[in-house]
Design an enzyme around this catalytic site. Structure first.
Site, PDB file in Angstrom:
ATOM      1  N   SER A   1       0.850  -1.177   0.000  1.00  5.70           N
ATOM      2  CA  SER A   1       0.000   0.000   0.000  1.00  5.70           C
ATOM      3  C   SER A   1       0.897   1.242   0.000  1.00  5.70           C
ATOM      4  O   SER A   1       1.716   1.407   0.898  1.00  5.70           O
ATOM      5  CB  SER A   1      -0.888  -0.039   1.247  1.00  5.70           C
ATOM      6  OG  SER A   1      -1.663   1.131   1.354  1.00  5.70           O
TER       7      SER A   1
ATOM      8  N   LYS B   1      -0.825  -0.876  -4.553  1.00  5.59           N
ATOM      9  CA  LYS B   1      -2.074  -0.168  -4.223  1.00  5.59           C
ATOM     10  C   LYS B   1      -1.730   1.283  -3.943  1.00  5.59           C
ATOM     11  O   LYS B   1      -0.878   1.569  -3.095  1.00  5.59           O
ATOM     12  CB  LYS B   1      -2.716  -0.835  -3.008  1.00  5.59           C
ATOM     13  CG  LYS B   1      -3.706   0.015  -2.215  1.00  5.59           C
ATOM     14  CD  LYS B   1      -4.455  -0.845  -1.201  1.00  5.59           C
ATOM     15  CE  LYS B   1      -4.686  -0.137   0.119  1.00  5.59           C
ATOM     16  NZ  LYS B   1      -5.379  -1.004   1.100  1.00  5.59           N
TER      17      LYS B   1
ATOM     18  N   LYS C   1      -2.928   4.874  -2.554  1.00  5.59           N
ATOM     19  CA  LYS C   1      -3.927   5.615  -1.790  1.00  5.59           C
ATOM     20  C   LYS C   1      -4.336   6.822  -2.629  1.00  5.59           C
ATOM     21  O   LYS C   1      -3.471   7.486  -3.222  1.00  5.59           O
ATOM     22  CB  LYS C   1      -3.324   6.072  -0.454  1.00  5.59           C
ATOM     23  CG  LYS C   1      -3.059   4.922   0.510  1.00  5.59           C
ATOM     24  CD  LYS C   1      -4.362   4.281   0.958  1.00  5.59           C
ATOM     25  CE  LYS C   1      -4.157   3.457   2.220  1.00  5.59           C
ATOM     26  NZ  LYS C   1      -5.450   2.884   2.675  1.00  5.59           N
TER      27      LYS C   1
ATOM     28  N   ASP D   1      -7.129   2.875  -3.334  1.00  6.90           N
ATOM     29  CA  ASP D   1      -7.897   2.850  -2.076  1.00  6.90           C
ATOM     30  C   ASP D   1      -8.193   4.284  -1.655  1.00  6.90           C
ATOM     31  O   ASP D   1      -7.276   5.068  -1.399  1.00  6.90           O
ATOM     32  CB  ASP D   1      -7.075   2.144  -0.989  1.00  6.90           C
ATOM     33  CG  ASP D   1      -7.842   1.981   0.327  1.00  6.90           C
ATOM     34  OD1 ASP D   1      -9.029   2.392   0.386  1.00  6.90           O
ATOM     35  OD2 ASP D   1      -7.263   1.442   1.290  1.00  6.90           O
TER      36      ASP D   1
ATOM     37  N   GLU E   1     -10.999   0.508  -3.902  1.00  6.38           N
ATOM     38  CA  GLU E   1     -11.349   0.118  -2.535  1.00  6.38           C
ATOM     39  C   GLU E   1     -12.031   1.282  -1.819  1.00  6.38           C
ATOM     40  O   GLU E   1     -11.512   2.397  -1.796  1.00  6.38           O
ATOM     41  CB  GLU E   1     -10.046  -0.276  -1.827  1.00  6.38           C
ATOM     42  CG  GLU E   1     -10.200  -0.801  -0.416  1.00  6.38           C
ATOM     43  CD  GLU E   1      -8.838  -1.189   0.187  1.00  6.38           C
ATOM     44  OE1 GLU E   1      -7.849  -1.275  -0.566  1.00  6.38           O
ATOM     45  OE2 GLU E   1      -8.770  -1.372   1.403  1.00  6.38           O
TER      46      GLU E   1
ATOM     47  N   ASP F   1     -13.838  -2.231   2.137  1.00  4.66           N
ATOM     48  CA  ASP F   1     -12.964  -2.431   3.299  1.00  4.66           C
ATOM     49  C   ASP F   1     -13.771  -2.012   4.534  1.00  4.66           C
ATOM     50  O   ASP F   1     -14.413  -2.849   5.186  1.00  4.66           O
ATOM     51  CB  ASP F   1     -11.680  -1.591   3.098  1.00  4.66           C
ATOM     52  CG  ASP F   1     -10.756  -1.551   4.308  1.00  4.66           C
ATOM     53  OD1 ASP F   1     -11.092  -2.136   5.354  1.00  4.66           O
ATOM     54  OD2 ASP F   1      -9.685  -0.920   4.231  1.00  4.66           O
TER      55      ASP F   1
ATOM     56  N   LYS G   1     -10.059  -7.721   6.826  1.00  2.00           N
ATOM     57  CA  LYS G   1      -9.122  -7.361   7.899  1.00  2.00           C
ATOM     58  C   LYS G   1      -9.678  -7.972   9.177  1.00  2.00           C
ATOM     59  O   LYS G   1     -10.730  -7.549   9.665  1.00  2.00           O
ATOM     60  CB  LYS G   1      -9.045  -5.847   8.081  1.00  2.00           C
ATOM     61  CG  LYS G   1      -8.251  -5.122   7.012  1.00  2.00           C
ATOM     62  CD  LYS G   1      -8.207  -3.644   7.310  1.00  2.00           C
ATOM     63  CE  LYS G   1      -7.533  -2.890   6.187  1.00  2.00           C
ATOM     64  NZ  LYS G   1      -7.765  -1.439   6.291  1.00  2.00           N
TER      65      LYS G   1
ATOM     66  N   GLY H   1      -4.340  -4.867   5.624  1.00  2.00           N
ATOM     67  CA  GLY H   1      -3.357  -4.686   6.689  1.00  2.00           C
ATOM     68  C   GLY H   1      -3.646  -3.424   7.467  1.00  2.00           C
ATOM     69  O   GLY H   1      -4.393  -2.553   7.002  1.00  2.00           O
TER      70      GLY H   1
HETATM   71  O1  OSB Z   1      -7.452   1.205   4.195  1.00  2.00           O
HETATM   72  O2  OSB Z   1      -6.260  -0.513   3.904  1.00  2.00           O
HETATM   73  C1  OSB Z   1      -6.474   0.553   4.481  1.00  2.00           C
HETATM   74  C2  OSB Z   1      -3.518   1.330   6.752  1.00  2.00           C
HETATM   75  C3  OSB Z   1      -4.172   1.832   7.852  1.00  2.00           C
HETATM   76  C4  OSB Z   1      -5.529   1.946   7.838  1.00  2.00           C
HETATM   77  C5  OSB Z   1      -6.247   1.565   6.712  1.00  2.00           C
HETATM   78  C6  OSB Z   1      -5.594   1.039   5.600  1.00  2.00           C
HETATM   79  C7  OSB Z   1      -4.201   0.959   5.622  1.00  2.00           C
HETATM   80  C8  OSB Z   1      -3.400   0.523   4.478  1.00  2.00           C
HETATM   81  C9  OSB Z   1      -2.064  -0.076   4.757  1.00  2.00           C
HETATM   82  O3  OSB Z   1      -3.730   0.683   3.329  1.00  2.00           O
HETATM   83  C10 OSB Z   1      -2.150  -1.532   4.916  1.00  2.00           C
HETATM   84  C11 OSB Z   1      -0.873  -2.163   5.379  1.00  2.00           C
HETATM   85  O4  OSB Z   1       0.024  -2.320   4.549  1.00  2.00           O
HETATM   86  O5  OSB Z   1      -0.750  -2.521   6.563  1.00  2.00           O
HETATM   87 MG    MG Z   2      -8.551   0.203   2.758  1.00  2.00          MG
END
Ligand code: OSB
Ligand code: MG
Length: 368
Positions: A135, A161, A163, A189, A214, A239, A263, A291
């Protein structure tokens, strides 16, 4: 098993670089760890709640509070205990899924360690390694983003991915496609940053052959996601909206989710996560493991879950060094874009005592 008590331990790990999402920028991870002590074995749990209630309503101080006042005492009052009885024992207390998940994880780890059984086997894993995505946060410039993505691809990550948020969506995606080509598995995402009124704008992402988008809309807006899915060709993945097997079934039936990010922390634990996997498989909906910047403890469990057969897309199961220079366990290291599924009893990993002591900011023992 009989629960003797639970230790709550707060640890603080600096991030290797700031991680920016549509809901904020993180420079360190303040994690609540649980150590469940039973008459047979000890087990570790990791709470995925963050410092502030920006991703979900939960936050780490609230998780510690509800565990202390309600969840640990309720479990202690149960007498004999196993992991399957944790969720029913905590069911009277509304919400607080991340806190509940951490407690269930600690009990599950203790139970599996006592019996010498690995978590992956317990959950029904069918693979011994899992492909890993990463991510990538919002950056100050496209140049910085391309450098970061290039570094992750060189490290072997098999899926990227990005953001996104309004003002950082079509152009970064276009730039990554132009620089790295059409073969890169790419997804985005939004962490709820859009509304259904942005549907035509989000349809501009259709040109880039993304695996999925996402959580574009707010957590409760299942109908909005179903509407959006009719307007854009990028598959909609949920998510934040998926909080249980029941909500997953509803979202799928409504046409709000073509793909699901699972998750365990968000849904109340690894056992509910497995049920969501089963519901999605029954509906032909692909899943992947999300994650929450886990330490090696949560990462070990996520990798075990991601080895189930319905996890047909690479997860956010990145290596320890994606976020941390030094993990609290033996680090997870990428091998040809994959992480190995732990084979030891329970989580199969443990905190390194010296390292754990270094990063601990407080501990509290809750006898039952
Ligand atoms: O939306 O997936 C998410 C991290 C913190 C809170 C929400 C998200 C995320 C990530 C990172 O996208 C996921 C990771 O690599 O741990
Ligand atoms: Mg997410």
């Amino acid at each position: 098993m009989k629960l003797t008590g639970v230790e709550l331990r707060r640890v603080r790990l600096p991030l290797v670089a700031p991680f920016r999402t549509s809901f904020g920028t993180q420079t360190a991870r303040d994690v609540l760890l649980l150590r469940a002590v039973t008459d047979e074995a000890e087990g570790w749990g990791e709470c995925v709640a963050m410092s502030d209630p920006l991703y979900s309503s939960e936050y780490v101080d609230a998780a510690a509070d509800v565990l202390t006042r309600f969840l640990v005492p309720a479990l202690g009052a149960r007498g004999r205990l196993d992991a399957n009885s944790v969720a029913p024992a905590l069911e009277p207390f509304r919400g607080h899924r991340m806190a509940k998940a951490a407690l269930e994880m600690a009990v599950l780890d203790a139970e599996l360690r006592a019996e010498g059984r690995p978590l992956a086997r317990e959950l029904g894993a069918t693979r011994d390694r899992v492909p890993c995505g990463v991510s990538v946060g919002i950056m100050d410039s496209i140049g910085e983003l391309l450098d970061a993505v290039g570094g992750y691809l060189d490290a072997g990550y098999v899926r990227i991915k990005l953001k996104i948020e309004p003002g950082w969506d079509v152009e970064p995606v276009r730039a990554v496609r132009e620089r790295f080509g059409d073969d890169v598995l790419l997804q985005v995402d939004a962490n709820t940053a859009y509304t259904v009124a942005d549907a035509r704008h989000l349809a501009r992402l259709d040109a880039f052959d993304l695996l999925l988008i996402e959580q574009p809309l707010e957590e409760e807006d299942l109908l909005g996601h179903a509407e959006l899915a009719k307007v854009i060709s990028t598959p909609v993945c949920l998510d934040e909206s998926i909080t249980s097997a029941r909500s997953a079934a509803a979202a799928i039936t409504m046409g709000a989710a073509a793909i699901v990010n699972i998750k365990p922390g968000r849904v109340g634990g690894y056992l509910e996560a497995r049920r969501i996997h089963d519901v999605c498989v029954a509906h032909g909906v692909p899943v992947w493991c999300g994650g929450m910047l886990e330490t090696g403890l949560g990462r070990a469990a996520n990798v075990a879950l991601a080895a189930l057969p319905g996890f047909t897309l690479p997860g956010d199961t990145s290596a320890s060094d994606r976020f941390y220079r030094t993990d609290i366990t033996t680090p997870f290291v990428l091998d040809d874009g994959h992480l190995a599924v732990p084979t030891g009893a329970g989580l199969g990993v443990e905190p390194l005592p010296d390292r754990l002591a270094e990063v601990t900011t407080s501990t509290e023992w809750l006898p039952v």
